[in-house]
Design an enzyme around this catalytic site. Structure first.
Site, PDB file in Angstrom:
ATOM      1  N   ARG A   1     -32.134  20.626  22.596  1.00 29.66           N
ATOM      2  CA  ARG A   1     -32.666  21.263  21.379  1.00 29.66           C
ATOM      3  C   ARG A   1     -31.646  22.157  20.708  1.00 29.66           C
ATOM      4  O   ARG A   1     -31.793  22.523  19.539  1.00 29.66           O
ATOM      5  CB  ARG A   1     -33.912  22.085  21.707  1.00 29.66           C
ATOM      6  CG  ARG A   1     -35.111  21.267  22.199  1.00 29.66           C
ATOM      7  CD  ARG A   1     -36.215  22.184  22.699  1.00 29.66           C
ATOM      8  NE  ARG A   1     -36.651  23.111  21.646  1.00 29.66           N
ATOM      9  CZ  ARG A   1     -37.415  22.744  20.605  1.00 29.66           C
ATOM     10  NH1 ARG A   1     -37.819  21.498  20.511  1.00 29.66           N
ATOM     11  NH2 ARG A   1     -37.772  23.609  19.674  1.00 29.66           N
ATOM     12  N   PRO A  32     -34.213  24.620  44.258  1.00 24.37           N
ATOM     13  CA  PRO A  32     -34.991  25.871  44.299  1.00 24.37           C
ATOM     14  C   PRO A  32     -34.118  27.068  44.678  1.00 24.37           C
ATOM     15  O   PRO A  32     -34.483  28.205  44.441  1.00 24.37           O
ATOM     16  CB  PRO A  32     -36.038  25.605  45.367  1.00 24.37           C
ATOM     17  CG  PRO A  32     -36.061  24.148  45.572  1.00 24.37           C
ATOM     18  CD  PRO A  32     -34.671  23.656  45.256  1.00 24.37           C
ATOM     19  N   ASP A  92     -37.582  29.745  18.213  1.00 22.55           N
ATOM     20  CA  ASP A  92     -38.225  29.384  19.475  1.00 22.55           C
ATOM     21  C   ASP A  92     -38.551  30.627  20.281  1.00 22.55           C
ATOM     22  O   ASP A  92     -37.799  31.601  20.279  1.00 22.55           O
ATOM     23  CB  ASP A  92     -37.260  28.533  20.325  1.00 22.55           C
ATOM     24  CG  ASP A  92     -37.565  27.038  20.177  1.00 22.55           C
ATOM     25  OD1 ASP A  92     -36.796  26.222  20.699  1.00 22.55           O
ATOM     26  OD2 ASP A  92     -38.564  26.739  19.501  1.00 22.55           O
ATOM     27  N   GLU A 151     -34.671  16.888  51.872  1.00 23.50           N
ATOM     28  CA  GLU A 151     -34.595  18.343  52.118  1.00 23.50           C
ATOM     29  C   GLU A 151     -33.567  19.005  51.219  1.00 23.50           C
ATOM     30  O   GLU A 151     -33.461  20.229  51.164  1.00 23.50           O
ATOM     31  CB  GLU A 151     -34.247  18.612  53.593  1.00 23.50           C
ATOM     32  CG  GLU A 151     -35.290  18.098  54.585  1.00 23.50           C
ATOM     33  CD  GLU A 151     -36.704  18.547  54.185  1.00 23.50           C
ATOM     34  OE1 GLU A 151     -37.557  17.652  54.004  1.00 23.50           O
ATOM     35  OE2 GLU A 151     -36.901  19.771  54.007  1.00 23.50           O
TER      36      GLU A 151
HETATM   37  C1  4FV Z   1     -36.227  22.175  42.253  1.00 26.32           C
HETATM   38  C2  4FV Z   1     -36.749  23.300  41.594  1.00 26.32           C
HETATM   39  C3  4FV Z   1     -36.811  21.513  43.411  1.00 26.32           C
HETATM   40  C4  4FV Z   1     -36.200  20.595  46.460  1.00 26.32           C
HETATM   41  C5  4FV Z   1     -35.966  19.573  47.515  1.00 26.32           C
HETATM   42  C6  4FV Z   1     -35.768  18.559  45.370  1.00 26.32           C
HETATM   43  C7  4FV Z   1     -36.495  19.847  45.216  1.00 26.32           C
HETATM   44  C8  4FV Z   1     -35.732  18.270  46.818  1.00 26.32           C
HETATM   45  N1  4FV Z   1     -35.104  21.825  41.620  1.00 26.32           N
HETATM   46  N2  4FV Z   1     -35.922  23.574  40.542  1.00 26.32           N
HETATM   47  N3  4FV Z   1     -37.869  23.999  41.868  1.00 26.32           N
HETATM   48  N4  4FV Z   1     -36.042  20.554  44.004  1.00 26.32           N
HETATM   49  O1  4FV Z   1     -37.918  21.848  43.852  1.00 26.32           O
HETATM   50  O2  4FV Z   1     -34.940  22.679  40.585  1.00 26.32           O
HETATM   51  O3  4FV Z   1     -34.455  17.825  47.139  1.00 26.32           O
END
Ligand code: 4FV
Length: 252
Positions: free
Chosen positions: A153, A89, A168, A116
């Protein structure tokens, strides 16, 4: 194109990599995807991939060494990936432009976090960190599949008709126009007449009108860097100047 995926849940990939466009591309050797079980790169008898966070706090953190060993093994066995991607994230929002760019590369590795997240030192081996959206998932596996599908793709031959990839949504920053198929009438729901007219000039114009209108309505942010052609620019200016361009849009 080659993908290496590092995860503690390799089974999550089986079905998705056996289905549809991606599944066919793997069968046709247009894509090669190797899924690595991170636990295979642990050294303790509990095959530990996570540990408690320094400084305290809730949850667990993914240990760096198993990930380093997995990346070393990929380098040795399959050559160093052009790009090592970490799904998180905290990453840059993943876009169609990223999909196009990565689709032109020969070899990409996808690291899937859990708990985490990964120990910060893992980022010393990461080229790009990408996020698929501002929400927290329980793992990076689904984001890795999203990225793999979007990138695949753009590998020549993966999607039967390259034209459809070119058209697209987002390729030029516009949302897609409405799609219809048979039957022409369902209850009181009719297919717009223009699409039944066979007048391809009119159909092409109607579709542009729809894409521009939808984008303006639903994602005006996209229009800032949309690569509009003259006709679309003209349509947009007309809409913005409050005058609808040419005839009904088939939605009234
Ligand atoms: C995430 C997202 C995501 C966070 C903690 C995996 C999680 C756990 N990855 N885009 N949104 N990852 O939420 O790519 O480790």
């Amino acid at each position: 194109m080659t993908f290496d995926i590092v995860t503690i849940f390799p089974a999550m990939f089986e079905a998705a990599l056996a289905a549809g466009v991606v599944g066919r591309a793997i069968d046709r050797r247009l894509l090669e995807v190797v899924v690595h079980d991170l636990r295979d790169f642990t050294t303790d008898r509990h095959r530990s991939v996570d540990d408690v966070p320094y400084g305290g706090g809730p949850g667990m953190v993914m240990k760096p060494e198993p990930i380093f060993k997995a990346l070393d093994a990929i380098d040795e066995r399959r050559g160093t990936p052009v790009t090592v991607l970490l799904m998180s994230p905290q990453g840059k929002p993943f876009t169609q432009r990223d999909a196009e760019r990565l689709g032109a590369q020969e070899h990409v590795a996808l690291l899937c976090g859990r708990y985490e997240g990964v120990d910060e030192r893992v980022r010393s081996r990461v080229d790009e960190e990408v996020s698929i959206g501002d929400y927290v998932l329980s793992g990076g596996e689904l984001p890795a599949l999203v990225v793999l599908d979007a990138v695949a793709r753009h590998v020549p031959g993966v999607v039967g008709d390259d034209q459809s990839v070119a058209e697209d949504s987002f390729s030029r920053g516009l949302l897609d126009f409405p799609h219809y198929t048979r039957p022409a009438v369902v209850g009181d729901l009719r297919v717009p007449d223009v699409l039944l007219s066979g007048n391809h000039q009119e159909i092409r114009r109607w579709r542009k009108q729809q894409s521009v209108e939808r984008t303006l309505e639903r994602r005006p942010d996209l229009l800032e860097n949309a690569a509009l052609d003259d006709e679309e620019r003209q349509i947009l200016n007309k809409i913005r100047s409050g005058v609808r361009a040419g005839g009904s849009n088939g939605r009234d």
